[in-house]
Design a protein around this motif. Structure first.
Motif, short mmCIF file in Angstrom:
data_model
loop_
_atom_site.label_atom_id
_atom_site.label_comp_id
_atom_site.label_asym_id
_atom_site.label_seq_id
_atom_site.Cartn_x
_atom_site.Cartn_y
_atom_site.Cartn_z
N LEU A 169 0.82 -1.21 0.00
CA LEU A 169 0.00 0.00 0.00
C LEU A 169 0.86 1.26 0.00
CD1 LEU A 169 -2.83 1.20 0.11
CD2 LEU A 169 -2.72 1.06 2.60
N VAL A 170 1.88 1.30 0.84
CA VAL A 170 2.73 2.48 0.92
C VAL A 170 3.48 2.71 -0.39
CG1 VAL A 170 4.77 3.47 2.05
CG2 VAL A 170 2.98 2.39 3.42
N ALA A 171 4.09 1.65 -0.91
CA ALA A 171 4.84 1.77 -2.15
C ALA A 171 3.94 2.14 -3.33
CB ALA A 171 5.58 0.47 -2.44
N GLY A 172 2.81 1.44 -3.43
CA GLY A 172 1.89 1.70 -4.54
C GLY A 172 1.27 3.08 -4.47
N ALA A 173 0.90 3.51 -3.26
CA ALA A 173 0.29 4.84 -3.12
C ALA A 173 1.28 5.95 -3.42
CB ALA A 173 -0.26 4.99 -1.70
N THR A 174 2.53 5.78 -2.98
CA THR A 174 3.55 6.80 -3.22
C THR A 174 3.86 6.94 -4.71
OG1 THR A 174 4.55 6.35 -1.06
CG2 THR A 174 5.89 7.54 -2.66
N MET A 175 4.13 5.82 -5.37
CA MET A 175 4.42 5.89 -6.80
C MET A 175 3.17 6.28 -7.58
SD MET A 175 6.48 5.79 -9.32
CE MET A 175 8.01 5.00 -8.82
N GLY A 176 2.02 5.77 -7.18
CA GLY A 176 0.79 6.12 -7.88
C GLY A 176 0.49 7.60 -7.80
N TRP A 177 0.69 8.19 -6.61
CA TRP A 177 0.49 9.63 -6.47
C TRP A 177 1.41 10.39 -7.41
CZ3 TRP A 177 4.40 12.96 -4.89
CH2 TRP A 177 4.01 14.31 -4.77
N ALA A 178 2.68 9.98 -7.47
CA ALA A 178 3.63 10.67 -8.34
C ALA A 178 3.22 10.58 -9.81
CB ALA A 178 5.03 10.07 -8.15
N GLN A 179 2.75 9.41 -10.23
CA GLN A 179 2.36 9.23 -11.63
C GLN A 179 1.16 10.09 -12.00
OE1 GLN A 179 4.32 7.29 -13.86
NE2 GLN A 179 5.50 7.68 -12.00
N VAL A 180 0.18 10.15 -11.11
CA VAL A 180 -1.01 10.97 -11.38
C VAL A 180 -0.67 12.45 -11.28
CG1 VAL A 180 -3.34 11.54 -10.60
CG2 VAL A 180 -2.59 9.15 -10.66
N ALA A 181 0.12 12.82 -10.26
CA ALA A 181 0.47 14.22 -10.06
C ALA A 181 1.27 14.77 -11.24
CB ALA A 181 1.28 14.38 -8.77
#
Length: 224
Positions: A169-181
């Motif tokens: 969850l932490v890894a996916g949320a962090t990278m996912g946020w960066a990709q969307v942002a």
């Protein structure tokens, strides 16, 4: 006698739970892939979360997003892989080293294949977006690290499952946020990448254990 030459990378106590999670993740990947196949615009869920085609993040968070994104690029991913593999070898866990290499390759390879099958794009026809390969890679690496730690620390089913899911969850949320942002992916692309890792890594761990155990059994029989 199991003939194991090294600890399993998929702890027996987690097999049932992770098998169920992998099956559910596979279903999510397939459903999202069918829903957004051939699309070139954000879906309703994407628009509800954020307008993903605009670079809305500003410094200093933009620098953090770019640094996070780098970890999924070839150079950054190579650095992470070298570090992870070296750690496994230093700990005298060759099976874990094989798991890290195979798991990362299969997660990225699966995401790449799905991109071509789904055909969803962002910012033009040449930019395939579903699922997010960056998210799949980083989530896969976090999952593998958590599985190896679970086995090494001897954690039980509950503690091990919580560690594995928290890491993902932490890894996916962090990278996912960066990709969307950064406007590189739609939110549903990120979810697809996250679920791709959840589907691929448990299966890879099971396969690595099975092959390693059989090879160990063959060596034991040859020595008799």
């Amino acid at each position: 006698m199991t003939g194991r030459s090294a600890p399993a990378v998929l702890p027996p106590s987690l097999r049932a739970w992770l098998g169920l999670i992998a099956a559910l993740a596979t279903l999510v990947v397939v459903v999202l892939g069918v829903l957004y196949a051939g699309h070139s615009e954000p879906g309703r869920v994407d628009r509800w979360i954020i307008q993903p085609t605009a670079d809305s993040v500003r410094p200093p968070w933009r620098r953090f997003a770019l640094a996070t994104d780098f970890l999924g690029e070839p150079a950054g991913a190579a650095l992470l892989m070298v570090a992870a593999t070296a750690c496994c070898l230093l700990l005298r866990r060759p099976r874990a080293a094989v798991f890290v290499i195979a798991g990362a390759a299969l997660a990225v390879g699966t995401a790449t294949l799905l991109k071509h099958l789904a055909g969803r794009t962002i910012h033009g026809d040449g930019n395939l977006s579903y699922p997010s390969g960056h998210t799949a890679f980083v989530t896969a690496l976090a999952l593998m690290a958590a599985l190896i730690a679970t086995g090494r620390l001897g954690l039980g089913r509950v503690a091990g499952t919580l560690l594995v899911l928290a890491a993902a969850l932490v890894a996916g949320a962090t990278m996912g946020w960066a990709q969307v942002a950064l406007g590189a992916h739609y939110p549903t692309d990120v979810l697809g990448g996250w679920c791709t890792a959840l589907a691929v890594i448990p299966a890879t761990a099971w396969l690595v254990d099975r092959i390693a155990d059989r090879m160990a059994d063959v060596r034991r029989r040859e020595r008799r």
